[in-house]
Design a protein around this motif. Structure first.
Motif, PDB file in Angstrom:
ATOM      1  N   SER A   1       0.927  -1.697  -0.102  1.00  0.00           N
ATOM      2  CA  SER A   1       0.309   0.361   0.232  1.00  0.00           C
ATOM      3  C   SER A   1       0.791   0.903  -0.046  1.00  0.00           C
ATOM      4  CB  SER A   1      -0.854  -0.092   0.687  1.00  0.00           C
ATOM      5  OG  SER A   1      -0.206   0.185   2.341  1.00  0.00           O
TER       6      SER A   1
ATOM      7  N   GLY B   1      -0.592   5.061  -0.770  1.00  0.00           N
ATOM      8  CA  GLY B   1      -0.217   5.351  -1.789  1.00  0.00           C
ATOM      9  C   GLY B   1       0.269   6.212  -1.865  1.00  0.00           C
TER      10      GLY B   1
ATOM     11  N   CYS C   1      -5.273  -3.256  -1.536  1.00  0.00           N
ATOM     12  CA  CYS C   1      -3.877  -4.188  -2.599  1.00  0.00           C
ATOM     13  C   CYS C   1      -4.055  -4.579  -3.152  1.00  0.00           C
ATOM     14  CB  CYS C   1      -2.836  -4.317  -1.741  1.00  0.00           C
ATOM     15  SG  CYS C   1      -1.200  -4.077  -0.783  1.00  0.00           S
TER      16      CYS C   1
ATOM     17  N   SER D   1       1.685   0.611  -4.402  1.00  0.00           N
ATOM     18  CA  SER D   1       0.836   1.184  -5.155  1.00  0.00           C
ATOM     19  C   SER D   1       1.202   1.166  -6.523  1.00  0.00           C
ATOM     20  CB  SER D   1       0.193   2.105  -4.397  1.00  0.00           C
ATOM     21  OG  SER D   1       0.891   3.542  -5.033  1.00  0.00           O
TER      22      SER D   1
END
Length: 332
Positions: free
Chosen positions: A154, A324, A185, A159
């Protein structure tokens, strides 16, 4: 080629307490192979936090100012720059200096902003995609049909790695530290994301891959993950380390390396030379930019902070709850 403004705003680190503040300094002039970019967005990356803490000094010749990636508009060109012109919108990998309202970027480390991506969002692309492309595809040699695992799925790196590996035909797996992060994910394309706080990822992923294991592992954790990666890797597997957040030292049993013919490798992006970075940029434009424009790979933005709230952006990174990329909105 001079600009109309004589000064710019940059982020300065207070060495006494590691706080961040905006100050003014003289406007830089691009060298022959550089461009000057009026910055719209700048990415926040973990190396920035480490540099602020004094644990990741800028390499010789690099700007001591924080910031490894920007997006924005070119306003001045070095004399040898041929591809770009003033007014072009680009995103690029800086050699430091991205936390500024005007930043110097090597011209060959710039890329056009992909169709369908805003100028601000584009600041999320360079650092992670340069890193993932070099380590997963150039070093790890991931191929279609193989199993790929990214630890920290993540994160900004994760990401980007998940959808890119999926788009290139791999079966993708991830680890993350919470149910929400694991769900993110899987939304990005991972077949299974393992919550490492609740499950042993080695057992879980051996089961998920029907005992095969993983062909390419991208690891930024280190520590006891090093041995676990060796156990999880399949025959002729490749393990690529890009950081060691849990430590550089670990007691290792190397028998799996011998018996499974494993390749262990590692790299840092920042220390690579200009020609290496230019080559990565060229391959990204050829191989990855079409995937972005098709919608197969998209930047996942966790949060955006105003330029003068850069300290809050670092707090968000250090808190570890982000999913992210974290961005600074520097200008319009």
């Amino acid at each position: 080629m001079a600009t109309n403004s004589k000064s710019r705003r940059i982020v300065q680190v207070d060495e006494a307490d590691q706080s961040l503040r905006l100050v003014e300094e003289a406007m830089p002039v691009p060298k022959a192979d550089e461009v000057l970019v009026r910055v719209i967005g700048a990415g926040i990356n973990r190396p920035d936090v480490m540099q602020r803490r004094g644990r990741y000094p800028a390499p010789p010749g690099a700007s001591p100012i924080l910031g490894l990636e920007v997006s924005g508009q070119i306003i001045a060109l070095g004399k040898d720059v041929k591809r770009w012109k003033k007014g072009d919108l680009v995103c690029g990998l800086c050699n430091g200096g991205g936390y500024a309202d005007h930043a110097i970027v090597p011209a060959k480390q710039c890329l056009p902003i992909p169709n369908g991506v805003t100028a601000l969002e584009a600041a999320a692309l360079p650092e992670v995609l340069f890193t993932v492309w070099h380590n997963v595809f150039q070093r790890g040699k991931l191929e279609a049909g193989e199993n790929f695992l990214v630890h920290g799925g993540s994160s900004g790196i994760g990401s980007a790695a998940i959808p890119l590996a999926k788009a290139m035909g791999a079966r993708v797996y991830a680890t993350a530290g919470s149910p929400a992060k694991c769900a993110a994910c899987e939304d990005l394309g991972a077949l299974k994301a393992v919550n490492y706080n609740e499950e042993d990822f080695v057992s879980a992923l051996k089961e998920a891959t029907n005992g095969r294991g993983i062909d390419v592992i991208l690891d930024m954790v280190g520590g006891d993950y090093i041995q676990k990666n060796l156990e999880l890797a399949t025959l002729d597997g490749r393990i690529v380390n890009i950081a060691y957040q849990q430590g550089f030292k670990s007691q290792i049993n190397f028998i799996p390396v011998l018996m499974k013919r494993l390749t262990l490798t590692a790299s840092t992006l920042r220390a690579q030379n200009a020609s290496q970075k230019a080559n990565i940029a060229k391959e990204l434009e050829e191989e990855v930019w079409p995937l972005i424009e098709r919608g197969d790979v998209r930047p996942l933005i966790d949060s955006v902070f105003p330029f003068d709230q850069v300290g809050r952006a670092h707090n968000r990174m250090e808190g570890g709850e982000h999913i992210g990329k974290i961005l600074l909105h520097v200008g319009d």
